[in-house]
Design a protein around this motif. Structure first.
Motif, PDB file in Angstrom:
ATOM      1  N   UNK A   1      -2.837  10.413  -3.204  1.00  0.00           N
ATOM      2  CA  UNK A   1      -1.669  10.249  -2.335  1.00  0.00           C
ATOM      3  C   UNK A   1      -0.357  10.020  -3.064  1.00  0.00           C
ATOM      4  N   UNK A   2       0.441   9.117  -2.508  1.00  0.00           N
ATOM      5  CA  UNK A   2       1.766   8.839  -3.049  1.00  0.00           C
ATOM      6  C   UNK A   2       1.733   8.287  -4.460  1.00  0.00           C
ATOM      7  N   UNK A   3       0.684   7.533  -4.752  1.00  0.00           N
ATOM      8  CA  UNK A   3       0.569   6.958  -6.092  1.00  0.00           C
ATOM      9  C   UNK A   3       0.569   8.075  -7.142  1.00  0.00           C
ATOM     10  N   UNK A   4      -0.209   9.132  -6.879  1.00  0.00           N
ATOM     11  CA  UNK A   4      -0.271  10.236  -7.841  1.00  0.00           C
ATOM     12  C   UNK A   4       1.044  11.009  -7.891  1.00  0.00           C
ATOM     13  N   UNK A   5       1.677  11.229  -6.723  1.00  0.00           N
ATOM     14  CA  UNK A   5       2.953  11.948  -6.709  1.00  0.00           C
ATOM     15  C   UNK A   5       3.962  11.217  -7.585  1.00  0.00           C
ATOM     16  N   UNK A   6       4.035   9.923  -7.360  1.00  0.00           N
ATOM     17  CA  UNK A   6       5.000   9.091  -8.063  1.00  0.00           C
ATOM     18  C   UNK A   6       4.698   9.000  -9.566  1.00  0.00           C
ATOM     19  N   UNK A   7       3.420   8.814  -9.898  1.00  0.00           N
ATOM     20  CA  UNK A   7       3.098   8.673 -11.324  1.00  0.00           C
ATOM     21  C   UNK A   7       3.310  10.002 -12.049  1.00  0.00           C
ATOM     22  N   UNK A   8       3.075  11.126 -11.358  1.00  0.00           N
ATOM     23  CA  UNK A   8       3.326  12.438 -11.955  1.00  0.00           C
ATOM     24  C   UNK A   8       4.806  12.641 -12.223  1.00  0.00           C
ATOM     25  N   UNK A   9       5.634  12.289 -11.251  1.00  0.00           N
ATOM     26  CA  UNK A   9       7.095  12.401 -11.438  1.00  0.00           C
ATOM     27  C   UNK A   9       7.562  11.540 -12.605  1.00  0.00           C
ATOM     28  N   UNK A  10       7.075  10.313 -12.643  1.00  0.00           N
ATOM     29  CA  UNK A  10       7.482   9.375 -13.699  1.00  0.00           C
ATOM     30  C   UNK A  10       7.105   9.907 -15.084  1.00  0.00           C
ATOM     31  N   UNK A  11       5.881  10.401 -15.198  1.00  0.00           N
ATOM     32  CA  UNK A  11       5.404  10.883 -16.491  1.00  0.00           C
ATOM     33  C   UNK A  11       6.185  12.123 -16.935  1.00  0.00           C
TER      34      UNK A  11
ATOM     35  N   UNK B   1      12.112   2.019 -20.608  1.00  0.00           N
ATOM     36  CA  UNK B   1      11.095   2.983 -20.163  1.00  0.00           C
ATOM     37  C   UNK B   1      10.809   2.757 -18.682  1.00  0.00           C
ATOM     38  N   UNK B   2      11.021   3.807 -17.907  1.00  0.00           N
ATOM     39  CA  UNK B   2      10.807   3.726 -16.473  1.00  0.00           C
ATOM     40  C   UNK B   2       9.354   4.102 -16.197  1.00  0.00           C
ATOM     41  N   UNK B   3       8.526   3.093 -15.924  1.00  0.00           N
ATOM     42  CA  UNK B   3       7.104   3.365 -15.669  1.00  0.00           C
ATOM     43  C   UNK B   3       6.796   3.078 -14.208  1.00  0.00           C
ATOM     44  N   UNK B   4       5.622   3.501 -13.761  1.00  0.00           N
ATOM     45  CA  UNK B   4       5.282   3.251 -12.360  1.00  0.00           C
ATOM     46  C   UNK B   4       4.697   1.844 -12.235  1.00  0.00           C
ATOM     47  N   UNK B   5       5.414   1.001 -11.493  1.00  0.00           N
ATOM     48  CA  UNK B   5       5.014  -0.403 -11.353  1.00  0.00           C
ATOM     49  C   UNK B   5       3.918  -0.527 -10.292  1.00  0.00           C
ATOM     50  N   UNK B   6       3.963   0.344  -9.284  1.00  0.00           N
ATOM     51  CA  UNK B   6       2.958   0.298  -8.218  1.00  0.00           C
ATOM     52  C   UNK B   6       1.582   0.566  -8.809  1.00  0.00           C
ATOM     53  N   UNK B   7       0.614  -0.112  -8.235  1.00  0.00           N
ATOM     54  CA  UNK B   7      -0.758   0.039  -8.681  1.00  0.00           C
ATOM     55  C   UNK B   7      -1.434   1.204  -7.964  1.00  0.00           C
TER      56      UNK B   7
END
Ligand code: SF4
Ligand SMILES: [Zn+2]
Ligand SMILES: [Zn+2]
Lengths: 316, 66
Positions: free
Chosen positions: A84-94, A215-221
């Motif tokens: 879901x959103x977690x993957x969308x967000x972590x992909x964008x961040x990376x 470094x802008x990382x994904x804080x959400x778990x």
């Protein structure tokens, strides 16, 4: 609070070192600790080509950054898990992280490449999501490293992760796991070498490193992590650490120095990871203990299954 | 002062001045598990926060099982 090195105002205290650091000297400390882990555990040589398993979280982005700062030739691999959103967000961040720096990043999206995702695989296999997720990640990182001719796969496991795993293995006396819990796993028949350069740094230091380096990382778990045992172990260890700073480090490094070898020596040969008879997977050509490997078996079972609609959103 | 917390995301109003250590105690947070961030950088443990401050308390624990 003054920096231990330069006596300028400090930005962080590290109680287990009984010391405070300014930004510059804290960042230097992180790099020094990584350099020391690489040397102490003979992780890899100066000219090594490394493949970093990146998730968009603090640890993997930080380890990639530190290895590059130390002059290593390190590329990233990101796997889109379809959570879901977690993957969308972590992909964008990376992607943003790699693009800003111009560092090579390979991306494999499970849905695009193999027609499944982690939540669907969990439903079809009736196992916890982390089980299908871990299997997929291990397989794809191994394969990419072997095919790309990399000297090692780097993961962002830090001291807290390793101490928590050790705690869990010890609580249940999982002696076969204790025999194998090391910051370096050598390459063997079809599997690449695996290394954990962050074992000398705690989780709090990794967040501090990212903040200070911008470094802008994904804080959400990942929503699938909520309430797992691993988090409970970390909480228990942190309660001890608050009472007695340095406990986590003493626990983990004491194990490596004084206990691990005994478990390794006592492990029945059949259970030793380097002694299992392996053949070649008839589907992907990777190492396998059967006709096809566990990953290809998972893909066969889950590919094309009705995708699971996620009800949980990014924050847990 | 405004204090932003995560998991779940929420904002508290806490009267200042208060030291970081006292703030974390009041919120019953273990100092090993959080960092305090103000305007994009770290706030040291002995700093005192004023009424006009806005800070984030960032959890540092992540929970992947692999
Ligand atoms: S918490 Fe579990 S499902 Fe989520 S990314 Fe980690 S291993 Fe995968
Ligand atoms: Zn300094
Ligand atoms: Zn296979």
């Amino acid at each position: 609070m003054k920096c231990r090195v330069c006596r300028e105002p400090a930005v962080i205290d590290i109680r287990r070192h009984n010391a405070n650091f300014c930004s510059e000297h804290f960042l230097r400390l992180c790099r020094d600790q990584v350099a020391r882990a690489i040397k102490d555990f003979e992780m890899f040589e100066p000219g090594a080509r490394l493949l970093v398993a990146v998730s968009g979280g603090k640890d993997s982005l930080a380890v990639w950054d530190i290895l590059r700062e130390l002059g290593y030739d390190a590329d990233g691999l990101y796997i889109g898990l379809g959570i879901g959103e977690y993957s969308d967000e972590s992909g964008r961040t990376t992607r943003a992280f790699a693009e800003q720096r111009g560092w090579p990043l390979q991306i494999i999206d499970l849905r695009e490449a193999y027609d499944y995702d982690v939540p669907t695989a969990a439903k079809v296999t009736k196992r916890v999501p982390c089980s299908a997720c871990g299997l997929s990640k291990r397989h794809l990182f191994d394969q990419a490293a072997v095919e790309g001719g990399y000297d090692a796969v780097v993961t962002g496991h830090n001291l807290d992760d390793e101490a928590a795993v050790l705690f869990g293995n010890t609580l249940r006396w999982q002696t076969d796991y204790l025999a194998r819990q090391l910051p370096v796993l050598p390459a063997r028949s079809g599997f690449p070498r695996k290394v954990k350069p962050l074992v000398r740094l705690g989780e709090r230091e990794m967040v501090a490193y990212c903040v200070l380096r911008g470094i802008d990382y994904i804080v959400e778990e990942c929503p699938m992590a909520a309430g797992n045992k691993h988090l409970g172990y970390k909480e228990a260890l942190n309660a001890i650490e608050a009472q007695s700073p340095g406990s986590k480090q003493a626990f983990y490094f004491g194990f490596l120095d004084r206990a691990q070898a005994h478990f390794a020596a006592a492990a029945p040969t059949a259970e030793r990871s380097d002694a299992v008879e392996l053949t070649t997977c008839s589907s992907c050509g990777g190492p396998s203990s059967g006709e096809i490997c566990a990953f290809c078996f998972l893909v066969r079972r889950t590919a094309g299954a009705q995708p699971v609609a996620l009800t949980v959103k990014g924050s847990s | 002062m405004k204090v932003h917390l995560r998991n779940p995301s929420r904002t508290l109003d806490v009267p200042g001045p208060v030291s970081i250590v006292a703030l974390l105690q009041r919120l019953e947070l273990n100092r090993e598990t959080v960092l305090v961030i103000r305007s994009g950088t770290l706030v040291p443990g002995d700093a005192v926060l004023e009424d006009a401050d806005e800070v984030e308390i960032r959890p540092v624990i992540s929970g992947g099982a692999t």
